[in-house]
Design a protein around this motif. Structure first.
Motif, PDB file in Angstrom:
ATOM      1  N   LEU A  88       0.828  -1.209   0.000  1.00 17.45           N
ATOM      2  CA  LEU A  88       0.000   0.000   0.000  1.00 17.45           C
ATOM      3  C   LEU A  88       0.863   1.259   0.000  1.00 17.45           C
ATOM      4  N   GLY A  89       1.974   1.223   0.699  1.00 18.40           N
ATOM      5  CA  GLY A  89       2.894   2.363   0.712  1.00 18.40           C
ATOM      6  C   GLY A  89       3.491   2.614  -0.660  1.00 18.40           C
ATOM      7  N   MET A  90       3.874   1.528  -1.342  1.00 20.25           N
ATOM      8  CA  MET A  90       4.390   1.687  -2.710  1.00 20.25           C
ATOM      9  C   MET A  90       3.305   2.264  -3.607  1.00 20.25           C
ATOM     10  N   ALA A  91       2.075   1.787  -3.454  1.00 25.25           N
ATOM     11  CA  ALA A  91       0.961   2.297  -4.261  1.00 25.25           C
ATOM     12  C   ALA A  91       0.744   3.785  -3.994  1.00 25.25           C
ATOM     13  N   ASP A  92       0.800   4.196  -2.732  1.00 23.44           N
ATOM     14  CA  ASP A  92       0.672   5.627  -2.408  1.00 23.44           C
ATOM     15  C   ASP A  92       1.759   6.448  -3.092  1.00 23.44           C
ATOM     16  N   HIS A  93       2.963   5.903  -3.121  1.00 27.53           N
ATOM     17  CA  HIS A  93       4.067   6.619  -3.769  1.00 27.53           C
ATOM     18  C   HIS A  93       3.806   6.741  -5.277  1.00 27.53           C
ATOM     19  N   VAL A  94       3.299   5.687  -5.894  1.00 28.45           N
ATOM     20  CA  VAL A  94       2.972   5.730  -7.324  1.00 28.45           C
ATOM     21  C   VAL A  94       1.922   6.815  -7.587  1.00 28.45           C
ATOM     22  N   PHE A  98       2.228  10.399 -10.300  1.00 25.11           N
ATOM     23  CA  PHE A  98       1.465  10.740 -11.497  1.00 25.11           C
ATOM     24  C   PHE A  98       0.290  11.704 -11.279  1.00 25.11           C
ATOM     25  N   ARG A  99      -0.269  11.780 -10.087  1.00 25.45           N
ATOM     26  CA  ARG A  99      -1.492  12.569  -9.874  1.00 25.45           C
ATOM     27  C   ARG A  99      -1.337  14.017 -10.329  1.00 25.45           C
ATOM     28  N   GLY A 100      -2.208  14.419 -11.290  1.00 24.19           N
ATOM     29  CA  GLY A 100      -2.280  15.811 -11.716  1.00 24.19           C
ATOM     30  C   GLY A 100      -1.104  16.316 -12.530  1.00 24.19           C
ATOM     31  N   GLN A 101      -0.214  15.453 -12.945  1.00 23.32           N
ATOM     32  CA  GLN A 101       0.969  15.888 -13.691  1.00 23.32           C
ATOM     33  C   GLN A 101       0.641  16.115 -15.167  1.00 23.32           C
ATOM     34  N   VAL A 106       1.428  15.299 -22.022  1.00 29.08           N
ATOM     35  CA  VAL A 106       0.678  14.126 -21.554  1.00 29.08           C
ATOM     36  C   VAL A 106       0.057  14.481 -20.210  1.00 29.08           C
ATOM     37  N   ARG A 107      -1.275  14.495 -20.158  1.00 36.20           N
ATOM     38  CA  ARG A 107      -1.989  14.843 -18.935  1.00 36.20           C
ATOM     39  C   ARG A 107      -2.340  13.585 -18.159  1.00 36.20           C
ATOM     40  N   CYS A 108      -1.908  13.537 -16.913  1.00 34.97           N
ATOM     41  CA  CYS A 108      -2.213  12.409 -16.029  1.00 34.97           C
ATOM     42  C   CYS A 108      -3.442  12.751 -15.197  1.00 34.97           C
ATOM     43  N   ARG A 109      -4.400  11.882 -15.204  1.00 31.55           N
ATOM     44  CA  ARG A 109      -5.638  12.060 -14.445  1.00 31.55           C
ATOM     45  C   ARG A 109      -5.479  11.462 -13.049  1.00 31.55           C
ATOM     46  N   ALA A 110      -6.579  11.145 -12.402  1.00 33.50           N
ATOM     47  CA  ALA A 110      -6.548  10.619 -11.032  1.00 33.50           C
ATOM     48  C   ALA A 110      -6.117   9.155 -11.014  1.00 33.50           C
ATOM     49  N   PRO A 111      -4.995   8.855 -10.371  1.00 28.77           N
ATOM     50  CA  PRO A 111      -4.566   7.465 -10.244  1.00 28.77           C
ATOM     51  C   PRO A 111      -5.568   6.672  -9.392  1.00 28.77           C
ATOM     52  N   GLU A 112      -5.769   5.420  -9.756  1.00 22.84           N
ATOM     53  CA  GLU A 112      -6.744   4.572  -9.076  1.00 22.84           C
ATOM     54  C   GLU A 112      -6.071   3.330  -8.502  1.00 22.84           C
ATOM     55  N   PRO A 113      -5.819   3.314  -7.171  1.00 26.98           N
ATOM     56  CA  PRO A 113      -5.268   2.110  -6.551  1.00 26.98           C
ATOM     57  C   PRO A 113      -6.335   1.006  -6.509  1.00 26.98           C
ATOM     58  N   ASN A 114      -5.897  -0.218  -6.692  1.00 22.02           N
ATOM     59  CA  ASN A 114      -6.803  -1.359  -6.683  1.00 22.02           C
ATOM     60  C   ASN A 114      -6.105  -2.508  -5.958  1.00 22.02           C
ATOM     61  N   VAL A 115      -6.636  -2.881  -4.796  1.00 26.00           N
ATOM     62  CA  VAL A 115      -6.054  -3.989  -4.038  1.00 26.00           C
ATOM     63  C   VAL A 115      -6.446  -5.298  -4.702  1.00 26.00           C
ATOM     64  N   ILE A 116      -5.452  -6.037  -5.170  1.00 28.09           N
ATOM     65  CA  ILE A 116      -5.667  -7.357  -5.758  1.00 28.09           C
ATOM     66  C   ILE A 116      -5.632  -8.406  -4.652  1.00 28.09           C
ATOM     67  N   SER A 128      -3.553   2.285 -11.481  1.00 33.02           N
ATOM     68  CA  SER A 128      -3.743   2.638 -12.890  1.00 33.02           C
ATOM     69  C   SER A 128      -4.062   4.118 -12.999  1.00 33.02           C
ATOM     70  N   THR A 129      -3.312   4.808 -13.840  1.00 34.12           N
ATOM     71  CA  THR A 129      -3.508   6.233 -14.040  1.00 34.12           C
ATOM     72  C   THR A 129      -3.937   6.484 -15.481  1.00 34.12           C
ATOM     73  N   PRO A 130      -5.168   6.979 -15.679  1.00 37.13           N
ATOM     74  CA  PRO A 130      -5.586   7.337 -17.040  1.00 37.13           C
ATOM     75  C   PRO A 130      -4.787   8.543 -17.527  1.00 37.13           C
ATOM     76  N   ILE A 131      -4.395   8.515 -18.787  1.00 36.02           N
ATOM     77  CA  ILE A 131      -3.663   9.636 -19.378  1.00 36.02           C
ATOM     78  C   ILE A 131      -4.342  10.064 -20.667  1.00 36.02           C
ATOM     79  N   GLU A 132      -4.042  11.297 -21.076  1.00 37.44           N
ATOM     80  CA  GLU A 132      -4.581  11.826 -22.330  1.00 37.44           C
ATOM     81  C   GLU A 132      -3.540  12.756 -22.926  1.00 37.44           C
ATOM     82  N   TYR A 133      -3.451  12.725 -24.248  1.00 31.41           N
ATOM     83  CA  TYR A 133      -2.568  13.668 -24.943  1.00 31.41           C
ATOM     84  C   TYR A 133      -3.138  13.975 -26.299  1.00 31.41           C
TER      85      TYR A 133
END
Length: 133
Positions: A88-94, A98-101, A106-116, A128-133
């Protein structure tokens, strides 16, 4: 911007921030590079998926604008006997990488953590971070 240039922009950002952060000792698996997961140590896998493209303007043939979307996904793995805080700590760092960059257009949207959860001998959390350019 090409798919390769987009991927490189995202991966360069990840590498620079990961190497400078609290998890710099955690091994990174890159696409199309030989990698053997460690037996009892955390690691992350970085992936880029182009998703869709659409025409964004009605201008003449040489002046049309295009929009492309994709996902940059980082899979975080921590040994199953470790506290889940590591994954979870690694996921927070990820998320913070990318958040808001906006990176070279390349625009990074809201990253979405997903516990597998447990996967073999590892506990997995994907971001997973959606991006658009």
């Amino acid at each position: 911007m090409s798919v390769v240039a987009t991927r490189n922009t995202l991966f360069d950002r990840f590498k620079a921030q990961w190497d400078a952060g609290a998890y710099s000792a955690v091994t990174v698996a890159w696409p199309n590079k030989k990698f053997t997961p460690p037996d009892n140590a955390s690691f992350v896998r970085v992936l880029y998926f182009p998703v869709a493209a659409r025409q964004a303007s009605l201008a003449g043939t040489s002046n049309r604008l295009w929009r492309h979307t994709g996902l940059v996904t980082v899979e975080c793995f921590a040994p199953i006997d470790d506290d889940t805080e590591d994954a979870l700590g690694m996921a927070d760092h990820v998320v913070s990488i990318f958040r808001g960059q906006t990176l070279s257009g390349v625009r990074c949207r809201a990253p979405e953590p997903n516990v597998i959860g447990p996967q073999g001998s590892f506990y997995q959390v994907n971001v997973s971070t959606p991006i658009e350019y």
